[in-house]
Design an enzyme around this catalytic site. Structure first.
Site, short mmCIF file in Angstrom:
data_model
loop_
_atom_site.label_atom_id
_atom_site.label_comp_id
_atom_site.label_asym_id
_atom_site.label_seq_id
_atom_site.Cartn_x
_atom_site.Cartn_y
_atom_site.Cartn_z
N ARG A 57 62.57 40.11 49.09
CA ARG A 57 62.93 40.23 47.67
C ARG A 57 61.79 39.80 46.75
O ARG A 57 61.76 40.14 45.58
CB ARG A 57 64.17 39.38 47.40
CG ARG A 57 64.96 39.83 46.18
CD ARG A 57 66.25 39.08 46.03
NE ARG A 57 66.03 37.66 45.90
CZ ARG A 57 66.73 36.73 46.57
NH1 ARG A 57 67.69 37.07 47.40
NH2 ARG A 57 66.46 35.45 46.41
N TYR A 110 64.94 53.23 23.17
CA TYR A 110 65.62 54.00 24.22
C TYR A 110 67.11 53.61 24.22
O TYR A 110 67.44 52.43 24.25
CB TYR A 110 64.95 53.67 25.55
CG TYR A 110 65.49 54.34 26.78
CD1 TYR A 110 65.41 55.72 26.91
CD2 TYR A 110 66.03 53.59 27.82
CE1 TYR A 110 65.88 56.34 28.07
CE2 TYR A 110 66.50 54.20 28.97
CZ TYR A 110 66.43 55.58 29.08
OH TYR A 110 66.89 56.18 30.22
N ASP A 182 57.65 48.97 24.98
CA ASP A 182 57.90 50.04 25.95
C ASP A 182 56.80 51.08 25.72
O ASP A 182 56.78 51.78 24.72
CB ASP A 182 59.30 50.64 25.71
CG ASP A 182 59.66 51.70 26.75
OD1 ASP A 182 58.74 52.34 27.30
OD2 ASP A 182 60.87 51.91 26.98
N LYS A 207 58.64 57.96 35.11
CA LYS A 207 58.09 59.08 34.34
C LYS A 207 56.70 59.44 34.87
O LYS A 207 56.58 60.05 35.92
CB LYS A 207 58.09 58.73 32.85
CG LYS A 207 59.43 58.13 32.36
CD LYS A 207 60.55 59.15 32.33
CE LYS A 207 61.95 58.57 32.19
NZ LYS A 207 62.19 57.67 31.09
C1 LIG Z 1 63.37 56.87 30.83
C2 LIG Z 1 62.99 55.76 29.94
C3 LIG Z 1 63.34 54.45 30.25
C4 LIG Z 1 64.18 54.09 31.43
O1 LIG Z 1 63.59 54.45 32.65
P1 LIG Z 1 64.50 54.76 33.94
O2 LIG Z 1 63.54 54.71 35.05
O3 LIG Z 1 65.13 56.09 33.69
O4 LIG Z 1 65.54 53.67 34.02
C5 LIG Z 1 62.90 53.45 29.40
N1 LIG Z 1 62.18 53.74 28.30
C6 LIG Z 1 61.83 54.98 27.98
C7 LIG Z 1 61.02 55.23 26.77
C8 LIG Z 1 62.23 56.04 28.78
O5 LIG Z 1 61.91 57.29 28.44
#
Ligand SMILES: *Cc1c(COP(=O)(O)O)cnc(C)c1O
Length: 399
Positions: A57, A110, A182, A207
């Protein structure tokens, strides 16, 4: 070393794996100690941050390799992997606030992070104020004695507002407030949060880092002062990514600079083409001169990804649905950052507290993939006949 070299060499340790280029996929829960002395030494790993293995972990060579590479690209002290981007966002927030504290969060956040803030954080006794992403230094007026953190997302992943991060960080630093960004849209290649004074930089690695739509993954990079709190809450919450997903993140990372270049070019070309179309009210892409965020983007960013939004002129709902349905290369889907093109219908008005979304027509978010750009433009062009009332094609379904 330039980023394009760092992305290739960082986090790799062939000397530990008999010369093999990539880290192995290590599946581990138990890490055995052969003696009491060894066990005592391993136990220290968790508390003191010395490298090594203690328990699955707390990381394996697979997860640590990715963390090391991303921390280096981000210019951060350390990074940690998470099983999703959302887990990374909320763990970063939880490392900065507790009961009685106040959080400032962008109105463009988000949506699931907004939900977490209004639901879970509120139940925990954390109050939150949403702020206009264009606020800049004006954020000073929203700060309270209890404010502990500011959560930014720039550009907002639906509405693409670019924030004046240096101005917000300047205010935050003067008040001893942590900042979290973010940075999924820009990735560590096109914007450097830590170098701009931000404390915690979040990547939904699902992404562009993974880049192939085949894994969920998140990362948070921290500066030295913010790392201990992030590490501790991460461990307390039992957060770790699985080895296969961490490996896919590692593999994707090595080509991210090449892919992003193409996403950027394709995205700009489609955005420019759409901007010139009579069916389009407005293209929201910070890379376009004339976009509200263009000046800040030029000042702080070194590139653009393939994600932007388009507001169409008011049109019959049926015609708009037929348009989206008729696209052959852009399918409808959440997430983005993979090699394939996507569209997502967006309706930002429903998740806004302090800003307004005044578009009269429908809106779509485009993620422009790695296809040939003339094929992509041809696809959207044929679809636009539907906006003018051409008869719908037979409906497609993938089920
Ligand atoms: C998709 C996304 C997230 C979350 O990511 P996941 O891997 O889908 O949980 C957070 N912030 C932004 C800007 C995103 O586009």
């Amino acid at each position: 070393m330039k980023d394009e070299t760092k992305i290739i060499v960082s986090g790799r340790h062939p000397e530990r794996h008999q010369g093999i280029v990539n880290p192995p996929i290590v599946r581990a829960s138990t890490v055995m100690a052969g003696s009491m002395d060894e066990w005592d030494a391993r136990k220290k790993i968790r508390a003191t941050d010395v490298p090594g293995m203690y328990y699955g972990r707390h990381g394996t060579p697979t997860t640590q390799s990715l963390e090391e590479a991303v921390a280096e690209l981000d210019g951060a002290y350390r990074a940690h992997v998470y099983p999703s981007g959302l887990a990374a966002c909320v763990t970063a927030i939880l490392s900065t606030v507790g009961s009685g504290d106040h959080l400032l969060i962008t109105d463009s956040a988000y949506e699931p992070v907004r939900r977490f803030t209004q639901g879970y954080l509120a139940r925990m006794g954390v109050t939150a104020t949403f702020y206009d992403p264009r606020i800049g230094a004006g954020i000073a007026e929203l700060i309270r004695p209890q404010t502990r953190a500011i959560y930014l997302e720039s550009p907002g992943s639906h509405t693409m507002e670019v924030q004046d991060i240096p101005a917000i960080v300047d205010v935050a630093r003067r008040h001893g407030i942590k900042t979290i960004v973010d940075n999924t849209w820009a990735t560590p290649l096109y914007f450097k949060p830590i170098a701009h004074g931000v404390d915690l930089a979040v990547q939904a690695a699902t992404k562009y880092i993974v880049g192939h739509s085949d894994a969920m993954l998140g990362l948070v990079s921290a500066n030295r002062e913010s790392w201990p709190a992030l590490r501790d809450v991460t461990h307390d919450l039992g957060q770790i990514a699985g080895p296969d997903d961490a490996y896919l993140g590692h593999r994707g990372l090595r080509t991210m600079h090449v892919r992003l270049q193409r996403h950027w070019e394709n995205g700009m070309r489609l955005a420019e083409w759409l901007q010139a179309r009579p069916e389009v009210e407005r293209v929201i892409h910070p890379g376009l001169p004339g976009d509200a965020g263009h000046a800040l983007w030029r000042r702080d960013f070194t590139g653009a990804s393939g994600l932007f939004s388009v507001v169409f002129k008011p049109v019959a709902n049926e015609a708009f649905r037929n348009f989206v349905d008729s696209l052959e290369l852009f399918h409808i889907g959440g997430s983005w950052g993979g090699y394939e093109s996507l569209v997502l219908p967006i309706a930002p008005a429903a998740s806004r507290s302090v800003t307004t979304w005044d578009a009269k027509g429908p809106a779509l978010r485009f993620h422009v993939g790695l296809e040939d750009i003339s094929d992509l433009i041809d696809d959207v062009a044929q679809g636009m006949k539907m906006l003018a009332g051409a008869p719908a094609k037979p409906k497609r379904a993938f089920t």
